[in-house]
Each structure stands twice: as structure tokens, then as C-alpha cells.
Scaffold this active site. Structure first.
Site, PDB file in Angstrom:
ATOM      1  N   ASP A 167       0.718  -1.106   0.019  1.00  0.00           N
ATOM      2  CA  ASP A 167       0.107   0.143  -0.226  1.00  0.00           C
ATOM      3  C   ASP A 167       0.920   1.442  -0.129  1.00  0.00           C
ATOM      4  OD1 ASP A 167       0.620  -0.771   2.781  1.00  0.00           O
ATOM      5  OD2 ASP A 167      -0.270   0.878   3.459  1.00  0.00           O
ATOM      6  N   GLU A 210      -0.072  -0.797   5.700  1.00  0.00           N
ATOM      7  CA  GLU A 210       0.989  -0.419   6.676  1.00  0.00           C
ATOM      8  C   GLU A 210       0.793   1.194   6.861  1.00  0.00           C
ATOM      9  OE1 GLU A 210       4.563   1.201   8.304  1.00  0.00           O
ATOM     10  OE2 GLU A 210       3.610   2.076   6.189  1.00  0.00           O
TER      11      GLU A 210
HETATM   12 ZN   LIG Z   1       6.495   2.365   4.474  1.00  0.00          ZN
END
Ligand SMILES: [Zn+2]
Length: 464
Positions: free
Chosen positions: A87, A150
């Protein structure tokens, strides 16, 4: 084994694969979540693309509910983990190229995710390819685990650690070289200002700044009403002469719209950015507004503006090993219907009690409510730990930078999920950090060097 030559030989394929990853907008998109795509389709598609590379190249792969997955090499009961993510933060404004089209400009690869973390995670994947292609058989398995959240809540990686056996050790290629052996604690607070009044003039009608708690807001806008709009505009223009940010204004009868453009930066070091929201608040605090609107902007102006060490809140603290407590004001929102909301994110060293942050915020706001929305404790692996020593030795040998030392940072990486985990690359000390910013880039030569370092490092830490 010539690790650098092995990495250089894979350059065309690496570039082609990175292009595919960057083309997928994989910022969190829960507005479009489905049972199939719990975080929205983008993050899942980027994960699927990663795993498709693994399948193509003959590795064992596993997709866990489209939120996390892994590519595995080798055999044995234990495994060493490499934790990356597919992501990205949202593209945001200010790009001079298409953020989702990998642009090659000289040595630089430009695009969202080239530096954080598609470029480095893919370099780690290519390190597995180097081991496999050269017949290097590790004494334990190596798993490249790919998260898809994340930048927000770590949903996928947390699920991974809940459902899979823990690794014997690992690193996360999601920060910088040489190596990060300590990470500050990370806690966020939501400060809510209730709306209690009827409509009055002058009035703050709306205020908006910031996309995420872990970014310094680049843009801020406010709409207010005034009986003397031209006076406000003049004061705003005068204010702009005295500050390092730029701004613009529009009026329509007694309605005024103000905008400020600052500089985005990662929330772990707010000093590197210019917070458009706190600048705009410090202007508005000097204007006459309705009481609730006034309280909202005055709190930001007096207690949060231009104070990355939270001195005005009485929270400044420095630990000898882990450094300073830092504060980022990542989101500021206000409407005259619902009131105000501020999201502040703190990175703190050992020795700070996050409850004290809550108390100080509450004491400073009086009428607002303060709520802790997340907290992660500080993480530390000793500098003479064998893992730290092995990785540092490979890094020093391949870069020739023998004096570089492990460091402690405010950024939280997946490394903290492993008892025996550190962050390792891929930003080199000589390269500009553009993570989370417009025109994010990473030099191709750095990424190939990272690939080579990762390959040797993985071979070294799994050879016994
Ligand atoms: Zn990162």
C-alpha cells in the site's frame, strides 16, 4: 559470489515489475470495501500483483484474505522474515508527473511508492530471486511478507502475526540504511471540540487540513463570514508576507475562502515540513470569529503551531539513546454544524508515559475531549545483537561506508512486530527522503544496491 553483478543483471526485469506495481493506486480505500476487498480494491490488487511475480518465478506464495500475503523460499521449520508493504499513502497534490506512471528521469525512478515501499519491497523480492537463481539454499525458510495497510492500521500484518507462527528474526526494508535498531513509541490522540452555539457573524464556517495523522498537511482551507471581508483579506495578505508558506483568498459577498499551501513531510519528523493547517489557524486566531470557531483555531495556534517537540504542551523530552519526543498535527477539521476535530500524532522515546500526553492535551484544551486512538510501545534491539552485526557488516562491505552506525528513529516500521526485528534500508544516507511527498522518487542505482545488499544479507543470516 558477485552480488552487485547479479543485481545489475536483473535491472530490466525489476524495472518492468516496479512499473506494474506503481501503476496500481494502492492507498487505503475503505469507502469501496467489499467482503472480497476489506481495505478497498487497490491495496489487494497490489498484493495480488506481488504474489503473481512470486508464482511466475516458481516460489511458494500465499494470499491471506486479500489483506496480507507472502512469498517463500527455502525449507526448514523456522523462518526468517522480510516485512514490506504494497500500500502507499494517497498521491496528494503537487506532482509534476503522473504519480501512478513510473517515470525514469536520469537515475531517478519517480512515482508513488518508488521509495515507500514498492521499490524497496520489490528489491527484497528480487534478492530471493538472486538466491534461487544461484542455487543458494538457506538453512531456514525466508518469507517475504507483504502487508497492505502499513500506512494506516496495519490490519493485514497484524492478522498475519495472529495467524502465522512467529519468525526467528527479520528485517523490514521500509525505512533507511544503514539500519534502525530502535523505534520510538507511536501514539495518536483525537481532540474533539463540540459545537454548542447558534449561527452568528462573524463565523468560522469550515476548516480543513490534512489527509492522514502521519503526514504533515500541505494544504489547508477555511471558509468564514465577516461584515468586513476586504479587511480580512488584507490582513491575510499581510500575514502571508511574514510566513514561509503561500496562500490565496476569494470573497463572495460576506463569505471568504482562504487557502494555504505548506510542505508535506512524514509525520515522524514534522520539522521537515510546513504545516498548512497550523499556519492557517495562526492567522485565523488573530481574527474575530464566533466563540467555538475561535477556541478551535486559537488552541491550534497557541498550543500546536510550529512546535514539533511539544514544548508549549510541556511534553518536550529527550532520551539519550532514543532521542526527542515529536508531535505532528496531521488532521484538522471544523464545520459550524459538527464542531472541530484535531488529530495529533506523537513519537516518543523510552521514559515517556503516553498517559501524560493525554493529560497535558486535556489540560491545554479545557472544553474539548481528548481520546487516545492508538498506541505502540517503543521497540529496541541491542546494537551488539548478532542480527544487527551481520546486517551492518554486509551493508558496510557493499557500500564502503564503514563509519555508519545503527540508529533510532521516530518512524514505526513492521520491524517492531518481531521480537528480533530491525528496519534495514532502502534509503541511503546520501539520498533525499521523499517518502509521503509529491514527486516521490528513489534512484535506480540505490534500489539495485539494496537488492544486492538484501541478497547477501539473507544468505548470511540463514547460513546456519
Ligand atoms: Zn512504508
Amino acid at each position: 559470489m558477485d552480488w552487485k553483478a547479479a543485481a545489475a543483471a536483473l535491472q530490466p526485469e525489476y524495472l518492468a515489475d516496479l512499473k506494474k506495481l506503481v501503476a496500481i493506486d494502492s492507498s487505503r480505500d475503505v469507502e469501496h470495501q467489499t467482503d472480497e476487498f476489506p481495505l478497498g480494491p487497490g491495496p489487494a490488487h497490489a498484493l495480488q500483483q506481488f504474489l503473481a511475480f512470486g508464482e511466475r518465478d516458481g516460489f511458494v506464495t500465499k494470499n491471506i484474505d486479500n489483506i496480507v500475503g507472502y512469498i517463500e523460499y527455502g525449507s526448514g521449520s523456522e523462518y526468517f522474515a522480510v516485512l514490506g508493504h504494497a500500500d502507499t499513502v494517497p498521491a496528494g497534490k503537487g506532482w509534476t508527473t503522473d504519480p501512478f506512471k513510473l517515470e525514469v528521469s536520469g537515475d531517478n525512478l519517480i512515482g508513488r511508492g518508488t521509495s515507500d515501499d514498492k521499490g524497496p519491497a520489490l528489491a527484497a523480492y528480487y534478492a530471493l530471486r538472486i538466491l534461487k537463481a544461484n542455487g543458494i539454499h538457506p538453512m531456514r525458510k525466508i518469507r517475504l511478507v507483504i502487508g497492505t495497510d502499513e500506512e494506516t492500521n496495519w490490519t493485514g500484518m497484524k492478522r498475519y502475526f495472529e495467524t502465522q507462527p512467529a519468525p526467528c528474526g527479520g528485517f523490514s526494508p521500509d525505512a533507511e540504511f544503514p539500519l534502525i535498531n530502535g523505534e520510538k513509541g507511536n501514539t495518536s490522540f483525537e481532540i474533539k471540540f463540540p459545537q454548542t452555539q447558534d449561527s452568528v457573524v462573524p463565523q468560522l464556517k469550515s476548516f480543513q487540513a490534512g489527509l492522514k495523522e502521519n503526514m504533515v498537511p500541505r494544504d489547508a482551507t477555511a471558509v468564514l463570514t465577516s461584515d468586513e471581508p476586504q479587511t480580512v483579506v488584507k490582513a491575510f495578505n499581510d500575514f502571508l508576507q511574514t510566513v514561509p508558506v503561500t496562500g490565496s483568498s476569494e470573497t463572495e459577498s460576506n463569505l471568504i475562502r482562504l487557502a494555504i499551501v505548506g510542505k508535506a513531510a512524514h509525520g515522524m519528523e514534522p520539522k521537515k515540513g510546513l504545516n498548512a493547517g497550523t499556519y492557517l489557524s495562526s492567522f485565523l486566531a488573530s481574527q474575530s470569529l464566533d466563540p467555538v470557531g475561535q477556541k478551535f483555531v486559537t488552541f491550534i495556534a497557541q498550543k500546536l503551531h510550529d512546535d514539533s517537540r511539544a514544548v508549549k504542551l510541556g511534553l518536550n523530552f529527550t532520551d539519550e539513546v532514543m532521542g526527542d519526543l515529536t508531535m505532528n498535527v496531521g488532521q484538522m477539521q471544523y464545520t459550524n454544524d459538527t464542531g472541530g476535530l484535531i488529530n495529533t500524532n506523537f513519537r516518543y522515546p523510552q521514559g515517556v508515559d503516553p498517559n501524560r500526553i493525554a493529560q497535558q492535551l486535556q489540560a491545554a484544551t479545557a472544553t474539548a475531549t481528548v481520546r487516545q486512538i492508538s498506541n505502540m510501545q517503543p521497540h529496541f534491539v541491542a546494537i551488539d545483537d548478532p542480527l544487527v552485526e551481520s546486517l551492518m557488516e554486509v551493508y558496510r562491505k557493499q557500500t564502503g561506508r564503514y563509519h555508519d552506525q545503527p540508529e533510532v528513529v521516530g518512524g514505526g516500521t513492521y520491524a517492531r512486530l518481531m521480537e528480533h526485528g530491525v528496519a534495514f534500508g532502502a534509503l541511503l544516507p546520501t539520498t533525499t527522503d521523499t517518502m509521503h511527498q509529491a514527486n516521490e522518487f528513489q534512484p535506480q542505482s540505490d534500489l539495485l544496491l539494496a537488492m544486492s545488499i538484501y541478497a547477501e544479507a539473507l544468505a548470511t543470516v540463514t547460513d546456519k
